[in-house]
Design an enzyme around this catalytic site. Structure first.
Site, PDB file in Angstrom:
ATOM      1  N   GLN A   5       0.812  -1.205   0.000  1.00 56.67           N
ATOM      2  CA  GLN A   5       0.000   0.000   0.000  1.00 56.67           C
ATOM      3  C   GLN A   5       0.849   1.261   0.000  1.00 56.67           C
ATOM      4  O   GLN A   5       0.426   2.307   0.460  1.00 56.67           O
ATOM      5  CB  GLN A   5      -0.942  -0.013   1.210  1.00 56.67           C
ATOM      6  CG  GLN A   5      -1.899  -1.182   1.156  1.00 56.67           C
ATOM      7  CD  GLN A   5      -2.948  -1.094   2.228  1.00 56.67           C
ATOM      8  OE1 GLN A   5      -3.042  -0.117   2.931  1.00 56.67           O
ATOM      9  NE2 GLN A   5      -3.740  -2.123   2.341  1.00 56.67           N
ATOM     10  N   SER A  85      13.571  -8.304   5.942  1.00 56.02           N
ATOM     11  CA  SER A  85      14.407  -7.727   4.893  1.00 56.02           C
ATOM     12  C   SER A  85      15.283  -6.607   5.444  1.00 56.02           C
ATOM     13  O   SER A  85      16.106  -6.828   6.322  1.00 56.02           O
ATOM     14  CB  SER A  85      13.528  -7.251   3.734  1.00 56.02           C
ATOM     15  OG  SER A  85      14.297  -6.923   2.611  1.00 56.02           O
ATOM     16  N   LEU A  86      15.111  -5.376   4.944  1.00 55.53           N
ATOM     17  CA  LEU A  86      15.899  -4.240   5.428  1.00 55.53           C
ATOM     18  C   LEU A  86      15.854  -4.134   6.943  1.00 55.53           C
ATOM     19  O   LEU A  86      16.837  -3.759   7.585  1.00 55.53           O
ATOM     20  CB  LEU A  86      15.378  -2.947   4.804  1.00 55.53           C
ATOM     21  CG  LEU A  86      15.916  -1.637   5.396  1.00 55.53           C
ATOM     22  CD1 LEU A  86      17.402  -1.486   5.089  1.00 55.53           C
ATOM     23  CD2 LEU A  86      15.125  -0.444   4.888  1.00 55.53           C
ATOM     24  N   ARG A 110      23.258  -0.323   0.438  1.00 58.32           N
ATOM     25  CA  ARG A 110      22.327  -1.356  -0.003  1.00 58.32           C
ATOM     26  C   ARG A 110      21.348  -0.782  -1.025  1.00 58.32           C
ATOM     27  O   ARG A 110      21.070  -1.377  -2.064  1.00 58.32           O
ATOM     28  CB  ARG A 110      21.570  -1.898   1.212  1.00 58.32           C
ATOM     29  CG  ARG A 110      20.633  -3.068   0.971  1.00 58.32           C
ATOM     30  CD  ARG A 110      20.020  -3.465   2.325  1.00 58.32           C
ATOM     31  NE  ARG A 110      19.218  -4.670   2.265  1.00 58.32           N
ATOM     32  CZ  ARG A 110      17.928  -4.722   1.980  1.00 58.32           C
ATOM     33  NH1 ARG A 110      17.282  -3.606   1.695  1.00 58.32           N
ATOM     34  NH2 ARG A 110      17.274  -5.877   1.981  1.00 58.32           N
ATOM     35  N   HIS A 189      14.994  -9.402  -3.698  1.00 61.60           N
ATOM     36  CA  HIS A 189      14.974 -10.810  -3.311  1.00 61.60           C
ATOM     37  C   HIS A 189      14.777 -11.727  -4.513  1.00 61.60           C
ATOM     38  O   HIS A 189      14.026 -12.708  -4.454  1.00 61.60           O
ATOM     39  CB  HIS A 189      13.892 -11.055  -2.257  1.00 61.60           C
ATOM     40  CG  HIS A 189      14.050 -10.208  -1.038  1.00 61.60           C
ATOM     41  ND1 HIS A 189      15.064 -10.412  -0.127  1.00 61.60           N
ATOM     42  CD2 HIS A 189      13.357  -9.119  -0.604  1.00 61.60           C
ATOM     43  CE1 HIS A 189      14.973  -9.494   0.838  1.00 61.60           C
ATOM     44  NE2 HIS A 189      13.957  -8.699   0.553  1.00 61.60           N
ATOM     45  N   GLN A 238      20.428 -11.870   2.010  1.00 63.49           N
ATOM     46  CA  GLN A 238      19.037 -11.446   1.868  1.00 63.49           C
ATOM     47  C   GLN A 238      18.732 -10.740   0.556  1.00 63.49           C
ATOM     48  O   GLN A 238      17.559 -10.633   0.176  1.00 63.49           O
ATOM     49  CB  GLN A 238      18.630 -10.554   3.044  1.00 63.49           C
ATOM     50  CG  GLN A 238      19.352  -9.239   3.103  1.00 63.49           C
ATOM     51  CD  GLN A 238      18.782  -8.337   4.193  1.00 63.49           C
ATOM     52  OE1 GLN A 238      18.555  -7.171   3.957  1.00 63.49           O
ATOM     53  NE2 GLN A 238      18.562  -8.880   5.376  1.00 63.49           N
TER      54      GLN A 238
END
Length: 417
Positions: A5, A85-86, A110, A189, A238
């Protein structure tokens, strides 16, 4: 809010900065490292948060600042930390395994490496479990699209080449899935991130990750980690690895976790966790006020939190009764005894909760669940359908504060990074 969203939260961190001295110090340190005023960038006046090289450090700093504020008033030390993740970077900071400044620089690098990778696409998939989605992708995309995130039992995210993602969405729709594209320009990913793996590994080595003071649940590796070597390996992998949040929740439960606190700009992990494991009391903390509310609920305000939870469930139950159509015909007498009377009892319970006349909500909750189930069965629903509807109502209520706290980190749209 569920993923997909939007990834921008204009103004995030403003109240933390203005009301907490430690938060101001974190933003000042990050701004010095980044070479620009991070707090001003978070206002998003010129679309700064559309730039992943700005957004990723912004998420990290906001998450660490929120946890720093909250942690000072928690009654217990966290059992584990975790991140999606992050968010794993900020979890490492809060677990004592990574210096804050190094994490800020690593988040920026990153973002830069990801932005330099070939363009791709991502889409959220609702309906089929991730394993079934993976089988469809193997048949229709030939490896050009992969499952990037397992967010819930019936929700995942796919990632890969732009045209292949479009074709995969068509194939998944034919299998009954509902798909929605994400507003991203990279395929996080996925194999499209391969060129970033080696330079990111060098950056992780420079960041000097150390052993964690609090164990960290890796949603990519699928293990509880604490050594510097294991933690660094999880972070390195990751970029191309799949993030499995339901698997991480299972690991947390195995560690005895029954309270989860998400520190960050939104409430993605809180909501996902309520879907995956409604027995866990999940909270989100994105502001000074939220930190105060969570701290109060987990300490002296636990009884009030439980009452608030019961009130939310009663409201959801009443909406369920009113909004559910009758599938079977009822006589006037049956309607009075099997629908109107239970409804009246629920209204009386709601009034009692609001008047602080429910010293122990557990028996009252059990009666409320029985009443809702009876009404739904009287309306013609099966036991399985009634049970599922009640579970949704329970999950929608804020679960009572329980024994332990776990700290989680996520970006504002967890699946996007």
């Amino acid at each position: 809010m569920f993923p997909g969203q939007g990834s921008q939260v204009p103004g995030m961190g403003q109240d933390l900065y203005h009301e907490d001295e430690q938060a101001r110090g974190l933003y000042a340190t990050a701004s010095e490292i980044l070479g620009y005023d991070l707090l001003r960038a978070c206002e998003d006046r010129n679309g700064e948060l559309s730039d992943t090289t700005i957004l990723q450090p912004a998420i990290l700093v906001h998450s660490v600042a929120a946890w720093t504020l909250l942690s000072r008033s928690l009654p217990e030390r966290p059992v584990v930390m975790a991140g999606h993740s992050l968010g794993e970077l900020s979890a490492l900071v809060c677990a004592g395994a990574l210096d804050f400044g190094a994490a800020v620089a690593l988040a920026r690098h990153r973002g830069q490496l990801m932005a330099a990778c070939p363009p791709g696409a991502m889409a959220v998939v609702f309906g089929p479990p991730a394993d079934e989605v993976g089988r469809v992708l193997a048949e229709s995309a030939g490896g050009a699209v992969v499952v990037a995130n397992r967010n819930a039992h019936d929700q995942c995210v796919i990632s890969g080449e732009i045209q292949a993602v479009a074709a995969a969405r068509t194939a998944l729709s034919a299998h009954g899935a509902v798909t929605r594209p994400l507003k991203v320009a990279v395929a996080a990913h996925s194999p499209l991130m391969r060129q970033a793996v080696e330079p990111f590994a060098h950056a992780v080595a420079r960041a000097a990750i150390r052993d964690a003071a609090v164990p960290v649940v890796s949603a990519c590796v699928g293990a509880v980690l604490s050594t510097a070597e294991d933690l660094a390996g999880s972070v390195r992998g990751q970029l191309t690895g799949c993030v499995d949040w339901p698997g991480a929740v299972v690991l947390m439960r195995a560690q005895g976790v029954d309270v989860l606190i998400e520190a960050g700009p939104k409430s993605v992990l809180r909501d996902l966790t309520r879907t995956v494991a409604p027995e866990i009391a999940a909270w989100s903390c994105d502001s000074v006020r939220a930190a105060q509310e969570v701290a109060a609920a987990l300490s002296g305000g636990a009884v009030q939190a439980e009452a608030d939870s019961f009130e939310e469930f009663l409201l959801a139950a009443l909406r369920l009764i009113v909004g559910t159509p009758a599938l079977a015909r009822l006589s006037a007498e049956a309607f009075e005894t099997e629908i109107r009377a239970p409804y009246a009892r629920l209204v009386d319970q709601l009034d009692a909760v609001r008047a602080d006349r429910v010293p122990d909500s557990h028996p009252a909750m059990e009666q409320a669940v029985r009443d809702v189930g009876g009404v739904l069965r009287a309306k013609g629903f099966t036991d399985q359908q009634s049970h599922a509807a009640i579970e949704r109502a329970l999950a929608s209520a804020t679960a009572p504060a329980r024994r332990r706290a776990v700290h989680d980190q996520a970006g504002p749209a967890a699946e996007e990074f």
